[in-house]
Motif scaffolding. Sequence first.
Motif, PDB file in Angstrom:
ATOM      1  N   PRO A 231       0.804  -1.236   0.000  1.00  0.00           N
ATOM      2  CA  PRO A 231       0.000   0.000   0.000  1.00  0.00           C
ATOM      3  C   PRO A 231       0.827   1.271   0.000  1.00  0.00           C
ATOM      4  O   PRO A 231       0.411   2.280  -0.568  1.00  0.00           O
ATOM      5  CB  PRO A 231      -0.840  -0.137   1.277  1.00  0.00           C
ATOM      6  N   GLU A 232       2.022   1.269   0.632  1.00  0.00           N
ATOM      7  CA  GLU A 232       2.795   2.505   0.701  1.00  0.00           C
ATOM      8  C   GLU A 232       3.325   2.931  -0.669  1.00  0.00           C
ATOM      9  O   GLU A 232       3.796   4.078  -0.833  1.00  0.00           O
ATOM     10  CB  GLU A 232       3.963   2.365   1.684  1.00  0.00           C
ATOM     11  N   TYR A 233       3.280   2.051  -1.661  1.00  0.00           N
ATOM     12  CA  TYR A 233       3.769   2.395  -2.995  1.00  0.00           C
ATOM     13  C   TYR A 233       2.635   2.699  -3.991  1.00  0.00           C
ATOM     14  O   TYR A 233       2.902   2.956  -5.167  1.00  0.00           O
ATOM     15  CB  TYR A 233       4.622   1.249  -3.563  1.00  0.00           C
ATOM     16  N   HIS A 234       1.371   2.652  -3.519  1.00  0.00           N
ATOM     17  CA  HIS A 234       0.244   2.833  -4.439  1.00  0.00           C
ATOM     18  C   HIS A 234       0.242   4.206  -5.100  1.00  0.00           C
ATOM     19  O   HIS A 234      -0.132   4.332  -6.271  1.00  0.00           O
ATOM     20  CB  HIS A 234      -1.079   2.612  -3.689  1.00  0.00           C
ATOM     21  N   ARG A 235       0.621   5.238  -4.376  1.00  0.00           N
ATOM     22  CA  ARG A 235       0.666   6.567  -4.974  1.00  0.00           C
ATOM     23  C   ARG A 235       1.915   6.739  -5.835  1.00  0.00           C
ATOM     24  O   ARG A 235       1.870   7.371  -6.903  1.00  0.00           O
ATOM     25  CB  ARG A 235       0.634   7.629  -3.879  1.00  0.00           C
ATOM     26  N   LYS A 236       3.002   6.151  -5.416  1.00  0.00           N
ATOM     27  CA  LYS A 236       4.286   6.358  -6.095  1.00  0.00           C
ATOM     28  C   LYS A 236       4.297   5.794  -7.511  1.00  0.00           C
ATOM     29  O   LYS A 236       4.911   6.366  -8.414  1.00  0.00           O
ATOM     30  CB  LYS A 236       5.400   5.710  -5.251  1.00  0.00           C
ATOM     31  N   ILE A 237       3.586   4.667  -7.724  1.00  0.00           N
ATOM     32  CA  ILE A 237       3.702   3.993  -9.018  1.00  0.00           C
ATOM     33  C   ILE A 237       3.089   4.805 -10.156  1.00  0.00           C
ATOM     34  O   ILE A 237       3.379   4.543 -11.328  1.00  0.00           O
ATOM     35  CB  ILE A 237       3.031   2.601  -8.970  1.00  0.00           C
ATOM     36  N   PHE A 238       2.226   5.808  -9.825  1.00  0.00           N
ATOM     37  CA  PHE A 238       1.606   6.615 -10.881  1.00  0.00           C
ATOM     38  C   PHE A 238       2.411   7.881 -11.185  1.00  0.00           C
ATOM     39  O   PHE A 238       1.955   8.741 -11.925  1.00  0.00           O
ATOM     40  CB  PHE A 238       0.177   7.007 -10.486  1.00  0.00           C
ATOM     41  N   GLU A 239       3.613   8.023 -10.580  1.00  0.00           N
ATOM     42  CA  GLU A 239       4.468   9.180 -10.833  1.00  0.00           C
ATOM     43  C   GLU A 239       5.485   8.832 -11.923  1.00  0.00           C
ATOM     44  O   GLU A 239       5.844   7.677 -12.127  1.00  0.00           O
ATOM     45  CB  GLU A 239       5.175   9.600  -9.542  1.00  0.00           C
ATOM     46  N   MET A 240       5.979   9.890 -12.592  1.00  0.00           N
ATOM     47  CA  MET A 240       6.939   9.701 -13.691  1.00  0.00           C
ATOM     48  C   MET A 240       8.253   9.118 -13.177  1.00  0.00           C
ATOM     49  O   MET A 240       8.763   9.521 -12.108  1.00  0.00           O
ATOM     50  CB  MET A 240       7.201  11.043 -14.385  1.00  0.00           C
ATOM     51  N   PHE A 241       8.818   8.147 -13.954  1.00  0.00           N
ATOM     52  CA  PHE A 241      10.153   7.574 -13.743  1.00  0.00           C
ATOM     53  C   PHE A 241      10.265   6.774 -12.445  1.00  0.00           C
ATOM     54  O   PHE A 241      11.358   6.578 -11.927  1.00  0.00           O
ATOM     55  CB  PHE A 241      11.244   8.663 -13.760  1.00  0.00           C
ATOM     56  N   GLN A 242       9.095   6.363 -11.881  1.00  0.00           N
ATOM     57  CA  GLN A 242       9.121   5.618 -10.630  1.00  0.00           C
ATOM     58  C   GLN A 242       8.963   4.128 -10.916  1.00  0.00           C
ATOM     59  O   GLN A 242       8.025   3.718 -11.603  1.00  0.00           O
ATOM     60  CB  GLN A 242       7.997   6.079  -9.692  1.00  0.00           C
ATOM     61  N   THR A 243       9.922   3.321 -10.399  1.00  0.00           N
ATOM     62  CA  THR A 243       9.840   1.866 -10.514  1.00  0.00           C
ATOM     63  C   THR A 243      10.076   1.257  -9.141  1.00  0.00           C
ATOM     64  O   THR A 243      10.752   1.863  -8.286  1.00  0.00           O
ATOM     65  CB  THR A 243      10.887   1.321 -11.501  1.00  0.00           C
ATOM     66  N   LEU A 244       9.516   0.053  -8.919  1.00  0.00           N
ATOM     67  CA  LEU A 244       9.665  -0.601  -7.623  1.00  0.00           C
ATOM     68  C   LEU A 244      10.887  -1.510  -7.577  1.00  0.00           C
ATOM     69  O   LEU A 244      11.322  -1.927  -6.510  1.00  0.00           O
ATOM     70  CB  LEU A 244       8.403  -1.427  -7.298  1.00  0.00           C
ATOM     71  N   GLN A 245      11.416  -1.850  -8.751  1.00  0.00           N
ATOM     72  CA  GLN A 245      12.616  -2.684  -8.820  1.00  0.00           C
ATOM     73  C   GLN A 245      13.693  -1.952  -9.611  1.00  0.00           C
ATOM     74  O   GLN A 245      13.398  -1.071 -10.417  1.00  0.00           O
ATOM     75  CB  GLN A 245      12.309  -4.023  -9.507  1.00  0.00           C
ATOM     76  N   SER A 246      14.958  -2.344  -9.397  1.00  0.00           N
ATOM     77  CA  SER A 246      16.069  -1.744 -10.135  1.00  0.00           C
ATOM     78  C   SER A 246      15.902  -2.024 -11.624  1.00  0.00           C
ATOM     79  O   SER A 246      15.448  -3.103 -12.022  1.00  0.00           O
ATOM     80  CB  SER A 246      17.398  -2.319  -9.628  1.00  0.00           C
ATOM     81  N   ARG A 247      16.219  -1.043 -12.465  1.00  0.00           N
ATOM     82  CA  ARG A 247      16.083  -1.212 -13.905  1.00  0.00           C
ATOM     83  C   ARG A 247      17.029  -2.284 -14.433  1.00  0.00           C
ATOM     84  O   ARG A 247      16.827  -2.791 -15.548  1.00  0.00           O
ATOM     85  CB  ARG A 247      16.334   0.122 -14.611  1.00  0.00           C
TER      86      ARG A 247
ATOM     87  N   ILE B 280      -5.754   1.501  -7.438  1.00  0.00           N
ATOM     88  CA  ILE B 280      -5.197   0.159  -7.319  1.00  0.00           C
ATOM     89  C   ILE B 280      -5.630  -0.460  -6.001  1.00  0.00           C
ATOM     90  O   ILE B 280      -5.699   0.230  -4.966  1.00  0.00           O
ATOM     91  CB  ILE B 280      -3.646   0.200  -7.424  1.00  0.00           C
ATOM     92  N   LEU B 281      -5.956  -1.741  -6.038  1.00  0.00           N
ATOM     93  CA  LEU B 281      -6.245  -2.527  -4.841  1.00  0.00           C
ATOM     94  C   LEU B 281      -5.226  -3.664  -4.815  1.00  0.00           C
ATOM     95  O   LEU B 281      -5.260  -4.557  -5.668  1.00  0.00           O
ATOM     96  CB  LEU B 281      -7.672  -3.088  -4.873  1.00  0.00           C
ATOM     97  N   SER B 282      -4.303  -3.612  -3.835  1.00  0.00           N
ATOM     98  CA  SER B 282      -3.249  -4.626  -3.823  1.00  0.00           C
ATOM     99  C   SER B 282      -2.539  -4.635  -2.471  1.00  0.00           C
ATOM    100  O   SER B 282      -2.530  -3.637  -1.747  1.00  0.00           O
ATOM    101  CB  SER B 282      -2.228  -4.352  -4.944  1.00  0.00           C
ATOM    102  N   SER B 283      -1.975  -5.787  -2.146  1.00  0.00           N
ATOM    103  CA  SER B 283      -1.091  -5.949  -0.997  1.00  0.00           C
ATOM    104  C   SER B 283       0.070  -6.823  -1.443  1.00  0.00           C
ATOM    105  O   SER B 283      -0.028  -7.582  -2.418  1.00  0.00           O
ATOM    106  CB  SER B 283      -1.829  -6.606   0.181  1.00  0.00           C
ATOM    107  N   ALA B 284       1.184  -6.748  -0.722  1.00  0.00           N
ATOM    108  CA  ALA B 284       2.373  -7.514  -1.095  1.00  0.00           C
ATOM    109  C   ALA B 284       2.055  -9.002  -1.056  1.00  0.00           C
ATOM    110  O   ALA B 284       1.513  -9.509  -0.070  1.00  0.00           O
ATOM    111  CB  ALA B 284       3.526  -7.178  -0.150  1.00  0.00           C
ATOM    112  N   GLY B 285       2.365  -9.688  -2.167  1.00  0.00           N
ATOM    113  CA  GLY B 285       2.147 -11.117  -2.255  1.00  0.00           C
ATOM    114  C   GLY B 285       0.721 -11.530  -2.562  1.00  0.00           C
ATOM    115  O   GLY B 285       0.422 -12.723  -2.619  1.00  0.00           O
ATOM    116  N   GLN B 286      -0.197 -10.585  -2.763  1.00  0.00           N
ATOM    117  CA  GLN B 286      -1.617 -10.898  -2.954  1.00  0.00           C
ATOM    118  C   GLN B 286      -2.114 -10.563  -4.361  1.00  0.00           C
ATOM    119  O   GLN B 286      -3.317 -10.523  -4.592  1.00  0.00           O
ATOM    120  CB  GLN B 286      -2.452 -10.124  -1.934  1.00  0.00           C
ATOM    121  N   GLY B 287      -1.245 -10.291  -5.292  1.00  0.00           N
ATOM    122  CA  GLY B 287      -1.679  -9.902  -6.624  1.00  0.00           C
ATOM    123  C   GLY B 287      -2.094  -8.429  -6.652  1.00  0.00           C
ATOM    124  O   GLY B 287      -2.154  -7.749  -5.617  1.00  0.00           O
ATOM    125  N   ALA B 288      -2.407  -7.910  -7.827  1.00  0.00           N
ATOM    126  CA  ALA B 288      -2.779  -6.495  -7.978  1.00  0.00           C
ATOM    127  C   ALA B 288      -4.052  -6.389  -8.814  1.00  0.00           C
ATOM    128  O   ALA B 288      -4.278  -7.192  -9.735  1.00  0.00           O
ATOM    129  CB  ALA B 288      -1.648  -5.706  -8.637  1.00  0.00           C
TER     130      ALA B 288
END
Length: 592
Positions: free
Chosen positions: A529-545, A571-579
Motif C-alpha cells: 500500500p505505501e507504494y500505491h501513490r508512487k507507481i503513478f508518478e513519472m520515472f518511478q519503478t519498484l525494482q532496479s532497472r 489500485i487494490l493490492s497488498s504484497a504477495g496478494q496480486g494487484a
Amino acid sequence: MNRLMDSLKTFMTLNIIVAVTLPIIVISVITVTLLNRSMGEQVIRHNTQLSGGLATATQDFLLTADAMMSQAATMVDTGGLNDAQMQNYLDTLMASHLYLEAIHILDNNGLSVFAAPYHHSYATLDFSRQPFVANTRETGRTYWSNTFISQHTGQPTLTVTKPTRHGMVIGYINLSKLNDIAAEGNISPECWTAIVDTEGTFIGHSDRRLVYQRESLGDEELLAAALNEKSGTLTVKNGGREYLVSFTVAQPTGWLVLAAQHTDMAFAPVSGTRNIFIIGCVVALALAVLMAMRILKKIFTPLSELTGETRQVAAGNYNLPLKSYDYIELNELSEHFFAMLEAVRRREEELRRKQRELSRYAQTLRRSNRELDQFAYVVSHDLKAPLRAIANLSQWLEEDFQGTLDADVKRKLELLRGRVRRMESLIEGILEYSRIGRIKTTAELVNVRELIAEVVEDLTVPGGFQIVIGPEMPDVYTERLRLRQVFANLIGNAVKHHDKPAGQVIVTVRDSDGLYEFTVADDGPGIAPEYHRKIFEMFQTLQSRDIKESTGVGLALVKKIVDSQGGWIRILSSAGQGAKFIFAWPKVWREE
C-alpha cells in the motif's frame, strides 16, 4: 428601470385600490350574501307553506271520503236493515256526498249485493278478481287504489275499499275536487301547483287540461326524491327553465302536492338588489383607479426621465449629468444610478485590459505549443539517431571481433544495447506523455473485447500465462488509441512484472452511472500500500532497472490518459496478494 417602475406602479395602484375599494367590496359582498340568504329563505318558506296548505286541503278531502266509507261499513256490520232500507240508506249517502260517484256492498265472494245509484245489472257484478278486493282480503285494512279516468264521468277517480264482517264496501270517489284545490295555489302566472299520484301522473293541476290528458310529471328524479321525504324544496329544470319546487306528501294515499315557480321570478328582488350593489362597487373601483393614476403620474414622471438615461447608457453614452428631483427617494435613486454608471465605466476599462492580457497569453501559449512540437520533433529524430548509431556500433564490434571477445565483453555489449533500448523507450514515453490532452485523436465506435484481444496478440505472453476477458464487454464511442494504450500498459505490466512462470490476468467491466469501470487483475507479487501513490508518478519503478527493464513512464501515462478522458484510476493490492487496477472510462466521449 422599466421593471422597477412597473413594480412600483403595480404596488402603489394595488395599495390605493385595496385601501379605497376593499371596504366597499366587503360590505357589498356581505350585504348581498345575507340578503340572498334571507330572501331566499323567505321564498322557500312561502313555497313550502303553499304546498303544505294544499296538502292539508287534499288530506281533508280524503279524510271526508274515508269517514263516509267507514260510516257505510259500520252500517253494514251493524245490520238491522232490510233490503229496501239499505238501498235507501245508500241512495241518501250518495246524495249527501258530492264527489261520491258510486258505492257497492260486496259479500265474502266478491259479488255486489247492494249498489247506488241502483241499476239492475249491478246485481250480477263480480268484483272477486279485482286487485283491490284481493288486497283488502289479505290485509284486512282500508285500500286506496291507483287513480284512473272514470268511464261514466271522464274524471280522475279513486276507489276506496273498506272491509266488513261479511265482505267489504267499495266507493268510487270523483277527484275533480283536486283541480279546485290546486287552483287555489295558482297565485301568479309564473307559479303553478299540482297534485301527483305515486306513479307521477297529474290528478290535480291549476291547468285542468294536464289532468284530463293524464300528463306525467316527467321528472323521475324529483318524484323519487319527493316520495322519500315528507316535505322539502328542490331546484329542478323543466322545459328549459329552472323551477323552485316545494313538495308535501298527502296521507293516506302518498300523493305528492307540488308548488312551483320560476327561480328567476322568485328571486327577482334579490337579483335586483345584488345588481345595484355590483354597479356601486364597479363605480367605486373606477374612481379608485382614476385617483391612483393621478397620483402615480406625479411620482413616475421623474422615473421616466431616469429610464431614458438608462437607454443612453445601454447605447454607450456614460457622460450624463447628475440630476436632482423634488423627492428624497428619487434623488437617492439618481445618486445610486450614477454610482453604478461609474462602476460600469471602470469595469469596462478593466475588462478591456484583461482582454489585451488574455490575447498576449494566447499568443504566448500558441508559441509555446509550436516550440513544444519542435522539441518533440528534435527528440524524436535528432536524439534517437545517436542512440541507434551506438546500438549499431556495438553490434558491429561484436560481429567484427566475434572470435576474440570473451564472455564478459559480450555481456557488457549486450548491456549497452539494453541501455540504448531503454533510452529509446523512455524518449517515446516522454513524447507520448506530452501529447496527452494536447493532441486529440478521432473518436470511433470501439468494440472493447476485440480491442483487448488485439492488445494481447501484440504482447509477448509466456506459454504458462492465461489472459481472460470477462463477458459483456461494451461498445464505446471514444478515442481508440488512448483506450488501447491504457489496456496495453496495464496488461503488459501484469505479465512483465509477474514473479512466477505461470499466471493469470483477468479483465472485467461493470456499468456504473455514466461510466464503465474496467478491472485488470493479476495473481502476481502485488504492490504494498505505501507504494500505491508512487507507481503513478513519472520515472518511478519498484525494482532496479537492471533487474527488470522499465522506463517508469507507463502507469503515469495511463493515469494522464484516464484523467484527460474524465475518468479515474486506483489500485487494490497488498504484497504477495496480486494487484487489481480499476479505471473508469466515460460512456460518452467529451469533445473539447
